[in-house]
Scaffold this motif. Structure first.
Motif, PDB file in Angstrom:
ATOM      1  N   TRP A  44       0.827  -1.200   0.000  1.00 55.94           N
ATOM      2  CA  TRP A  44       0.000   0.000   0.000  1.00 55.94           C
ATOM      3  C   TRP A  44       0.864   1.253   0.000  1.00 55.94           C
ATOM      4  CZ3 TRP A  44       1.066   3.127   4.108  1.00 55.94           C
ATOM      5  CH2 TRP A  44       1.651   2.528   5.229  1.00 55.94           C
ATOM      6  N   GLN A  45       0.277   2.346  -0.467  1.00 54.87           N
ATOM      7  CA  GLN A  45       0.891   3.673  -0.385  1.00 54.87           C
ATOM      8  C   GLN A  45      -0.205   4.706  -0.158  1.00 54.87           C
ATOM      9  OE1 GLN A  45       3.081   3.670  -4.154  1.00 54.87           O
ATOM     10  NE2 GLN A  45       4.988   3.930  -3.029  1.00 54.87           N
ATOM     11  N   VAL A  46       0.100   5.699   0.670  1.00 54.85           N
ATOM     12  CA  VAL A  46      -0.805   6.816   0.918  1.00 54.85           C
ATOM     13  C   VAL A  46      -0.202   8.054   0.263  1.00 54.85           C
ATOM     14  CG1 VAL A  46      -1.879   8.275   2.666  1.00 54.85           C
ATOM     15  CG2 VAL A  46      -1.630   5.817   3.079  1.00 54.85           C
ATOM     16  N   ILE A  47      -0.952   8.679  -0.618  1.00 52.76           N
ATOM     17  CA  ILE A  47      -0.492   9.876  -1.319  1.00 52.76           C
ATOM     18  C   ILE A  47      -1.417  11.036  -0.968  1.00 52.76           C
ATOM     19  CG2 ILE A  47       0.110  10.888  -3.553  1.00 52.76           C
ATOM     20  CD1 ILE A  47       1.705   8.359  -2.871  1.00 52.76           C
ATOM     21  N   GLN A  48      -0.890  12.060  -0.294  1.00 50.76           N
ATOM     22  CA  GLN A  48      -1.694  13.256  -0.027  1.00 50.76           C
ATOM     23  C   GLN A  48      -1.585  14.178  -1.228  1.00 50.76           C
ATOM     24  OE1 GLN A  48      -0.584  15.625   3.402  1.00 50.76           O
ATOM     25  NE2 GLN A  48      -2.291  17.045   3.124  1.00 50.76           N
ATOM     26  N   ILE A  91      -3.119   0.534  -3.746  1.00 51.78           N
ATOM     27  CA  ILE A  91      -3.076  -0.747  -3.052  1.00 51.78           C
ATOM     28  C   ILE A  91      -2.852  -1.881  -4.049  1.00 51.78           C
ATOM     29  CG2 ILE A  91      -4.647   0.104  -1.269  1.00 51.78           C
ATOM     30  CD1 ILE A  91      -6.768  -1.834  -2.436  1.00 51.78           C
ATOM     31  N   GLU A  92      -2.214  -2.931  -3.553  1.00 55.46           N
ATOM     32  CA  GLU A  92      -2.028  -4.163  -4.318  1.00 55.46           C
ATOM     33  C   GLU A  92      -2.549  -5.308  -3.451  1.00 55.46           C
ATOM     34  OE1 GLU A  92       1.552  -6.987  -6.152  1.00 55.46           O
ATOM     35  OE2 GLU A  92       2.020  -5.027  -5.273  1.00 55.46           O
ATOM     36  N   ALA A 124      -6.377   5.136  -5.970  1.00 51.86           N
ATOM     37  CA  ALA A 124      -5.630   5.489  -7.177  1.00 51.86           C
ATOM     38  C   ALA A 124      -5.675   4.324  -8.162  1.00 51.86           C
ATOM     39  CB  ALA A 124      -4.187   5.816  -6.818  1.00 51.86           C
ATOM     40  N   PRO A 125      -5.710   4.609  -9.461  1.00 54.88           N
ATOM     41  CA  PRO A 125      -5.757   3.516 -10.441  1.00 54.88           C
ATOM     42  C   PRO A 125      -4.455   2.729 -10.533  1.00 54.88           C
ATOM     43  CG  PRO A 125      -5.571   5.645 -11.542  1.00 54.88           C
ATOM     44  CD  PRO A 125      -5.787   5.932 -10.096  1.00 54.88           C
ATOM     45  N   GLU A 126      -3.332   3.366 -10.180  1.00 52.89           N
ATOM     46  CA  GLU A 126      -2.039   2.702 -10.297  1.00 52.89           C
ATOM     47  C   GLU A 126      -1.715   1.910  -9.038  1.00 52.89           C
ATOM     48  OE1 GLU A 126      -1.142   6.836  -8.654  1.00 52.89           O
ATOM     49  OE2 GLU A 126      -2.495   5.946 -10.146  1.00 52.89           O
ATOM     50  N   LEU A 127      -0.818   0.934  -9.187  1.00 48.27           N
ATOM     51  CA  LEU A 127      -0.362   0.126  -8.060  1.00 48.27           C
ATOM     52  C   LEU A 127       0.733   0.865  -7.283  1.00 48.27           C
ATOM     53  CD1 LEU A 127      -0.071  -3.378  -9.774  1.00 48.27           C
ATOM     54  CD2 LEU A 127      -1.883  -2.596  -8.229  1.00 48.27           C
ATOM     55  N   PRO A 128       1.037   0.426  -6.050  1.00 52.05           N
ATOM     56  CA  PRO A 128       2.180   1.011  -5.325  1.00 52.05           C
ATOM     57  C   PRO A 128       3.450   0.892  -6.156  1.00 52.05           C
ATOM     58  CG  PRO A 128       0.888  -0.380  -3.868  1.00 52.05           C
ATOM     59  CD  PRO A 128       0.352  -0.601  -5.255  1.00 52.05           C
ATOM     60  N   MET A 129       4.291   1.907  -6.096  1.00 52.55           N
ATOM     61  CA  MET A 129       5.484   1.914  -6.936  1.00 52.55           C
ATOM     62  C   MET A 129       6.664   2.547  -6.221  1.00 52.55           C
ATOM     63  SD  MET A 129       4.437   5.002  -9.565  1.00 52.55           S
ATOM     64  CE  MET A 129       2.845   4.250  -9.924  1.00 52.55           C
TER      65      MET A 129
END
Length: 471
Positions: free
Chosen positions: A392-396, A406-407, A442-447
């Motif tokens: 997972w990633q949180v983007i503000q 999320i994946e 978000a449409p993209e996966l964690p990167m």
């Protein structure tokens, strides 16, 4: 063997550790421990037996050994351990029971999980010898002294809760030992843990009631408490403030020093679930390696040494203490810089600056236009334990919105997992009096970050200064 004989042996060993201060003595101890560690790994760990099978005996130098990574060790969990009773199945069964946090795994080991700050969660087991080195580190860092026996300590730990996290497991075990031991009750009045997900106002009120003499917590949490102290909402006078686990700015450090100016000691620590004591700070802001138990190697992307004064791509850690799950040239994932000249504090051991992964502190705008600061470590507690969530990633992306990458482990669990993720994060913002914050997927996966190649969990992707000043 009687209990008194065992206790005497432990005290004698601890005394030997405590008096070991001279540089030559510590480095001789380090070489001796490294030889024993490698020998134990080669003879008792099937994983290391395979990994080192092509190398000569004895191994000429540490640098000739191949590095290892967390995914590699987790994939070989059963073969990695030197005690064949330690298995993934038994470890998972033990850790599934949250009432066993801090209790001995297999009757003698401390077991904990890492928060997954590198993008991968891990499970780590420590032997009985770990506690001796932890006490030596605590005592030598000045965190405890004989005066504590006359002014009892109220020790507050602010950390992730709800699972066998390293800090929680260690402090839970410490509190249980305090309850059993008259000797420890002489020094410690109480030992408490507060969760990082506690709403800030509730946390401040709780800490004001408790009035801790010693605080231990994530660096961003301590920075937030410093702001509360400066604002006049927090009213405490701790003797010792200890922090670590995250990168914070020089401005945050200055605020911490200002807020807790009456403290006798404000210290920073570099530690991890893989190696509990890597380095501790001096008065000049450098972290000095605990060389009696840890070897630190700053390296580039190809695991080649980086000269002193240059920032490394990552750092390799060797833990000389853990003979149960050997950590030898382990890729810690942090970027460090080794000081090229002697530190003016007089400590002769290697001094480093740690950049870490630099997760961002979220600064959300409240309904009345104020700014509320949220520690990135909170999201590890919220999201790491969700079944079906791999990464997972949180983007503000604005003062009042976040996007979650999320994946999931499988497409079948995707919708259910997302609903759980959304609900936990939204409920957290509501508890923090931030009901206006929107949460979207978000449409993209964690990167990984394209500039550094590192994996960051919490990032701010907008111009904070200008956006937060807008009405």
């Amino acid at each position: 063997m009687s209990n008194s004989t065992i206790l005497f042996g432990k005290m004698k060993k601890l005394w030997k550790f405590m008096r070991m201060k001279e540089y030559d003595e510590v480095m001789a101890h380090q070489r001796e421990q490294l030889e024993e560690l490698i020998e134990r790994a080669r003879t008792s760990s099937p994983f290391y037996q395979r990994l080192y099978s092509h190398l000569p005996e004895p191994i000429p130098s540490l640098q000739q050994l191949p590095p290892v990574t967390k995914p590699e060790l987790m994939a070989n969990f059963d073969d990695w351990s030197t005690d064949r009773a330690i298995t993934r199945e038994s470890a998972n069964a033990f850790m599934a029971d949250k009432t066993l946090i801090g209790e001995p795994y297999l009757g003698k080991y401390l077991i904990c999980s890492s928060s997954g700050s590198s993008g991968h969660r891990g499970t780590f087991v420590y032997g009985p010898g770990e506690s001796l080195y932890r006490w030596r580190t605590v005592l030598q860092a000045g965190m405890l002294s004989w005066t504590n026996f006359f002014n009892k300590i109220r020790w507050l730990n602010i950390s992730a809760t709800g699972d066998h996290f390293g800090s929680l497991a260690s402090f839970t075990r410490l509190e249980k030992a305090r309850q059993r031991s008259p000797f420890m009750r002489m020094a410690f009045e109480s030992i408490r843990t507060i969760s990082t997900v506690t709403p800030l106002q509730e946390m401040v009120e709780d800490i004001n009631r408790y009035q801790p003499t010693l605080i231990f917590g994530y660096s961003t949490v301590i920075a937030t408490l410093a702001q509360e102290q400066i604002a006049g909402r927090l009213h405490i006078k701790p003797s010792i403030v200890s922090m670590g686990g995250e990168w914070i700015s020089d401005t945050d450090r200055q605020q911490i020093n200002t807020a807790f100016h009456s403290a006798k000691l404000i210290r920073d620590a570099y530690s991890s679930a893989e190696c509990p004591s890597i380095a501790h700070s001096c008065e000049y802001g450098w972290l000095h390696v605990c060389s009696e138990r840890t070897i630190v190697e700053p390296v580039d992307e190809d695991y080649q040494p980086v000269p002193p004064g240059e920032q490394s791509y990552t750092v390799l850690i060797t833990d000389l203490v853990n003979r149960v799950q050997p950590i030898i040239r382990y890729d810690q994932g942090d970027s460090v810089t080794l000081r090229p000249d002697p530190c003016p504090c007089g400590n002769p051991f290697p001094a480093i600056h740690v950049m870490g992964r630099k997760n961002d502190m979220l600064r959300m705008r409240t309904a009345d236009g104020a700014v509320k600061q949220l520690s990135p470590m909170t999201f590890y507690v919220l999201l790491d334990l969700i079944p079906g969530l791999r990464r997972w990633q949180v983007i503000q992306n604005s003062p009042t919105s976040v996007r979650l990458r999320i994946e999931t482990v499988s497409p079948e669990l995707d919708a259910q997992t997302w609903e759980t993720v959304y609900q936990r994060v939204k409920d957290y913002f509501d508890r923090q009096d931030l009901p206006m914050v929107t949460v979207e997927r978000a449409p993209e996966l964690p990167m990984q970050d394209p500039a550094t190649g590192k994996f960051y969990h919490v990032r701010v992707k907008f111009e904070q200064a200008s956006s937060l000043q807008q009405a």
